[in-house]
Motif scaffolding. Structure first.
Motif, mmCIF file in Angstrom:
data_model
loop_
_atom_site.group_PDB
_atom_site.id
_atom_site.type_symbol
_atom_site.label_atom_id
_atom_site.label_comp_id
_atom_site.label_asym_id
_atom_site.label_seq_id
_atom_site.Cartn_x
_atom_site.Cartn_y
_atom_site.Cartn_z
ATOM 1 N N GLN A 66 86.636 -100.502 -2.574
ATOM 2 C CA GLN A 66 87.149 -101.975 -2.055
ATOM 3 C C GLN A 66 86.004 -102.986 -2.553
ATOM 4 O O GLN A 66 85.905 -104.301 -2.321
ATOM 5 N N GLY A 67 84.870 -102.439 -3.624
ATOM 6 C CA GLY A 67 83.979 -103.468 -4.118
ATOM 7 C C GLY A 67 82.720 -103.626 -3.216
ATOM 8 O O GLY A 67 82.015 -104.587 -3.444
ATOM 9 N N ASP A 89 73.981 -97.431 10.184
ATOM 10 C CA ASP A 89 72.582 -97.404 9.480
ATOM 11 C C ASP A 89 73.180 -97.044 7.822
ATOM 12 O O ASP A 89 72.874 -97.500 7.055
ATOM 13 N N VAL A 90 74.016 -95.892 7.998
ATOM 14 C CA VAL A 90 74.323 -95.282 6.458
ATOM 15 C C VAL A 90 75.169 -96.064 5.877
ATOM 16 O O VAL A 90 75.130 -96.407 4.552
ATOM 17 N N LEU A 91 76.016 -96.811 6.320
ATOM 18 C CA LEU A 91 77.030 -97.539 5.815
ATOM 19 C C LEU A 91 76.457 -98.907 5.228
ATOM 20 O O LEU A 91 76.525 -99.335 4.344
ATOM 21 N N ASN A 92 75.467 -99.489 6.154
ATOM 22 C CA ASN A 92 74.684 -100.653 5.691
ATOM 23 C C ASN A 92 73.767 -100.239 4.573
ATOM 24 O O ASN A 92 73.653 -101.291 3.585
ATOM 25 N N SER A 93 73.166 -99.121 4.556
ATOM 26 C CA SER A 93 72.637 -98.659 3.240
ATOM 27 C C SER A 93 73.373 -98.732 2.063
ATOM 28 O O SER A 93 73.020 -99.092 0.874
ATOM 29 N N ALA A 94 74.482 -97.947 2.228
ATOM 30 C CA ALA A 94 75.474 -97.822 1.007
ATOM 31 C C ALA A 94 75.806 -99.254 0.514
ATOM 32 O O ALA A 94 76.160 -99.226 -0.731
ATOM 33 N N THR A 95 76.139 -100.190 1.305
ATOM 34 C CA THR A 95 76.525 -101.395 0.985
ATOM 35 C C THR A 95 75.464 -102.243 0.560
ATOM 36 O O THR A 95 75.765 -103.546 0.396
ATOM 37 N N ALA A 96 74.378 -101.876 0.421
ATOM 38 C CA ALA A 96 73.149 -102.519 0.019
ATOM 39 C C ALA A 96 72.936 -103.843 1.044
ATOM 40 O O ALA A 96 72.729 -105.048 0.685
ATOM 41 N N ILE A 99 83.080 -103.949 7.862
ATOM 42 C CA ILE A 99 82.418 -104.378 6.715
ATOM 43 C C ILE A 99 83.186 -105.013 5.842
ATOM 44 O O ILE A 99 83.982 -104.622 4.843
ATOM 45 N N SER A 100 83.029 -106.514 5.930
ATOM 46 C CA SER A 100 83.803 -107.298 4.987
ATOM 47 C C SER A 100 82.911 -108.494 4.316
ATOM 48 O O SER A 100 82.733 -108.264 2.979
ATOM 49 N N LYS A 101 81.872 -109.008 4.970
ATOM 50 C CA LYS A 101 80.990 -109.752 4.383
ATOM 51 C C LYS A 101 79.650 -109.494 4.587
ATOM 52 O O LYS A 101 79.136 -109.311 5.734
ATOM 53 N N VAL A 102 79.143 -108.550 3.603
ATOM 54 C CA VAL A 102 77.703 -108.059 3.580
ATOM 55 C C VAL A 102 76.701 -109.126 3.321
ATOM 56 O O VAL A 102 76.925 -109.685 2.299
#
Ligand SMILES: Cc1ncc(C[n+]2csc(CCOP(=O)(O)OP(=O)(O)O)c2C)c(N)n1
Ligand SMILES: [Mg+2]
Length: 732
Positions: A61-62, A114-121, A347-350
């Motif tokens: 999904q980029g 935590d882990v998803l936030n890390s992976a998506t910078a 998670i759409s808008k990081v």
């Protein structure tokens, strides 16, 4: 082609399996000591696996940028469960299981986010604040690691070493005395010299009975990217480490693994001796998302490993024990998917880091930290009745010695260590008497390994000590410098300033040993220390400013900065500028008195003289060389001012430019190399700062330093300075 995904395999395998031999009574745990514990373990494993799937989906999904996964390694959850959540952890990059299991021990944790936030910078990443995909969390006592494999072992060793001897320390470390440090790494990484060095240092200490509460975990999936570990090699090499207990365990035998890990962790805690858990794992979905493993493994090989899936193994043990049914297991698996994917889909808008200032703030920001002063009693411990301020004028070496004593007296958390610093007092006597005054708790010799010296600094600083390691010669920093540039310097960056390892690394270096020692005692290469963001490099040139400069480094270190204090060996025992004048001696200024720190703050420079014709910009040995050139030039009517930069990184740009603007001509006198030396940056800083006068530089030659008088042919000389200054004025 691989026919089945590891995802599909899980449910199919369970639904089509033939039950294991062991009969089980429904819902009685079937002989499993603690069914609840095994279920918790299972849930942590499932969460980790689905995080891997979700991150790959996020990448399509980029949104995600890093897909190195934990699939196949989820049995490391057992290691977390064997430890306390307060035990500091330095982890391999396949630690999803560990993270999920530890998070279950700490109320309020949000491991999936935590882990998803890390992976998506995302800036919401709890540890790096959007700087890297890394496992880390202050609440979970997980210290983020770099991607440089094996490079975290020296720090882990250093942390265990510091905690091991912290019971009687006069300060309270960040982690309790009875903590166990856990440090995991891969099977291929176990061969890296950094890892081997740290394991050797651990064995060396354990051999002598030095307390070292550390549990190493080698997660052995049998391969490093595409290169297989030779059969039996990992066992053999890890088993052969003296004084380190070795225990093997297998991710496909969960109940046994949980018991083994617990037993081993408890023993490390009780006996404070290092141990290695050799954990058999597998690696699913390639090395990372971009790795097409089909290029180096057959489809059969890949699928065969599904049989070793640790999730299937845990499910089977639970099913066979009658704790859950097949459908319960599949249901739990799908529930975990739903929970993780729900989070991933939200998670759409990081929110990402969006300015260089925000990105660099953890490595450059200053903090308010009080400067402690020593009591008269502590000072008396160091100096007896002979206060250095009453001892007349001191050399550079004597000044640094007195400054170190005052530091140890004022700061019980300060540690001085290195090769030969304790008993001998250093090769040049700079640490003489420190051990006698302050004892082995604060002053100690290390084994001969610069990586371990710096690792000890990295770990002890993390624990809250203020390490002042010594590197015997600059040339010997080079074989260990990744511990500074890759590890020490990056910790505040990758932890968003939440962890720090402030230290002052003393390095004896630079040339002009009158031919003695050759290259290795005359190394003048500082480039490697000057391009590390956030790292401070100071070079004292005179005893009058050396104490203040050192104390500013200490202050910066107390704020969490990594500082290198590069001591010019040739100036250690110098007394005169011109024969018999005693101009290279200075009275000692005790801390806080006489305004001694004034002029030594980061960014400040010193100027000597007031000649208007040429500003000579220099540092270190260049200062006395330029001052000796001054009267020669004056005979020609060329009047100079000498500027001592003091700080080589970051360069004191503002002061440099401000002062240079007062002159029409600047000569940069640089004892380091022509290429990659200091003068290139000085000239650039002048140009960037808008200096419009004439600038020239003189440097040493791009060469190693030969033994004996031949050294003079490659080292910058006073004649070079005189010649260049003359040309600068006369050509004008
Ligand atoms: C010092 C260093 N060299 C090379 C790499 C590139 N690299 C990343 S992971 C890896 C293989 C590591 O294998 P192993 O230790 O077995 O861990 P695994 O990925 O199998 O879990 C390599 C060569 C690196 N990160 N660091
Ligand atoms: Mg491996």
């Amino acid at each position: 082609m691989v026919l089945e995904s590891v995802d599909d395999h899980f449910s199919r395998k369970l639904r089509t399996r033939t039950p294991r031999e062991r009969p089980a009574t429904q819902h009685d745990g079937g002989g499993i000591a603690d069914p609840e514990r095994l279920l918790t373990y299972f849930d942590a494993q499932l969460e980790s696996r689905h995080l891997d799937f979700a991150i790959r989906w996020l990448q399509t999904q980029g949104h995600a940028y890093y897909t190195i996964g934990s699939a196949g390694h989820e049995s490391n959850a057992a290691v977390a469960m064997a430890l306390r959540p307060t035990d500091p952890a330095l982890l391999h990059y396949r630690s999803g299981g560990f993270y999920a299991a530890r998070a279950r021990q700490v109320e309020g944790s949000t491991p999936v986010e935590d882990v998803l936030n890390s992976a998506t910078a995302s800036m919401l990443d709890p540890i790096s604040g959007g700087r890297h995909k890394v496992f880390g969390s202050v609440d979970l006592n997980i210290i983020p690691q770099t991607s440089t494999i094996g490079s975290h072992l020296p720090r882990a060793f250093g942390l265990a070493f510091a905690l091991g001897r912290s019971r009687d320390a006069a300060m309270t470390p960040r982690w309790a005395f009875d903590s166990v440090v856990v440090c995991s790494f891969g099977d291929a990484s176990a061969n890296h010299s950094t890892a081997v060095g740290a394991l050797n240092a651990s064995a060396y200490c354990a051999h002598q009975g030095v307390p070292l509460p550390i549990l190493y975990v080698c997660e052995d999936n049998g391969i490093g990217i595409s290169t297989k570990s030779p059969a039996g090699w990992v066992e053999r090499s890890l088993q052969s480490l003296p004084a380190i207990e070795y225990v093997a365990a297998d991710g496909t035998r969960p109940a046994e693994l949980l018991a083994t890990a617990q037993h081993l962790a408890d023993r490390v805690r009780a006996e404070r001796r290092p141990a290695i858990l050799h954990l058999k794992t597998v690696r699913f979905m390639g090395h990372a998302g971009s790795d097409a493993e089909i290029a180096y493994r057959t489809a059969r090989e890949i699928e065969d490993e599904y049989a070793l899936d640790p999730l299937v193994a845990t499910a089977e043990e639970l099913i066979d024990a009658g704790v859950i049914t097949v459908e319960d297991a599949v249901g739990r698996y799908e529930d975990a998917r739903e929970r993780v994917m729900e989070s991933a889909k939200s998670i759409s808008k990081v929110r990402r880091l969006s300015s260089s200032r925000a990105i660099t703030s953890p490595i450059t920001s200053r903090a308010e930290v009080a400067t402690p002063t020593a009591t008269a009693e502590r000072r008396a411990l160091a100096f007896g009745t002979r206060w250095p301020e009453s001892e007349g004028e001191l050399t550079l070496a004597q000044t640094i010695n007195a400054t170190l004593k005052d530091t140890l007296a004022a700061r019980p958390e300060a540690l001085v260590f290195g090769e030969d610093v304790a008993k001998k007092g250093g090769v040049y006597g700079v640490t003489r008497g420190l051990r006698k005054s302050f004892g082995a708790k604060q002053v100690f010799d290390t084994l001969l390994d610069e990586q371990t010296i710096l690792g000890t600094a990295l770990g002890s600083a993390l624990a809250g000590f203020l390490p002042i390691p010594e590197i015997q010669y600059l040339a010997y920093l080079h074989n260990a410098e990744d511990q500074l540039r890759g590890e020490a310097a990056t910790l505040r960056f990758f932890s968003n300033g939440q962890y720090a390892n402030g230290m002052v690394v003393r390095v004896a270096g630079l040339a002009y040993q009158k031919g003695f020692g050759g290259h290795f005692h005359n190394d003048n290469s500082v480039a490697v220390l000057r391009d590390i963001p956030g790292v401070v490099l100071a070079v004292p040139s005179h005893p009058g400013s050396a104490a203040g400069l050192f104390r500013e480094c200490l202050q910066l270190a107390a704020e969490g900065r990594v500082c290198v204090y590069l001591e010019p060996i040739a100036l250690y025992h110098r007394r005169d500028l011109h024969q018999g004048d005693g101009a290279w001696l200075a009275p000692y200024a005790p801390p806080g008195e006489w305004g001694d720190e004034h002029g030594s703050e980061l960014g400040q420079v010193l100027t000597i003289g007031d000649g208007p014709d040429v500003l000579i910009v220099t540092f270190g040995n260049g200062v006395p060389m330029s001052l000796r050139a001054t009267p020669v030039l004056a005979e020609d009517g060329i009047l100079t001012t000498v500027l001592d930069l003091q700080w080589l990184s970051p360069l004191p740009r503002e002061e440099l430019v401000r002062i240079a603007m007062l002159f029409d001509r600047v000569l940069v006198v640089d004892e380091t190399r022509e290429s990659g030396g200091v003068s290139e940056s000085v000239v650039t800083a002048l140009i960037d700062g808008g200096y419009a006068g004439v600038v020239r530089r003189v440097t040493s030659v791009d060469s190693f330093i030969p033994l004996g008088p031949a050294a003079d042919h490659v080292l910058l000389s006073e004649n070079d300075i005189v010649g260049a200054a003359r040309a600068l004025v006369l050509d004008d």
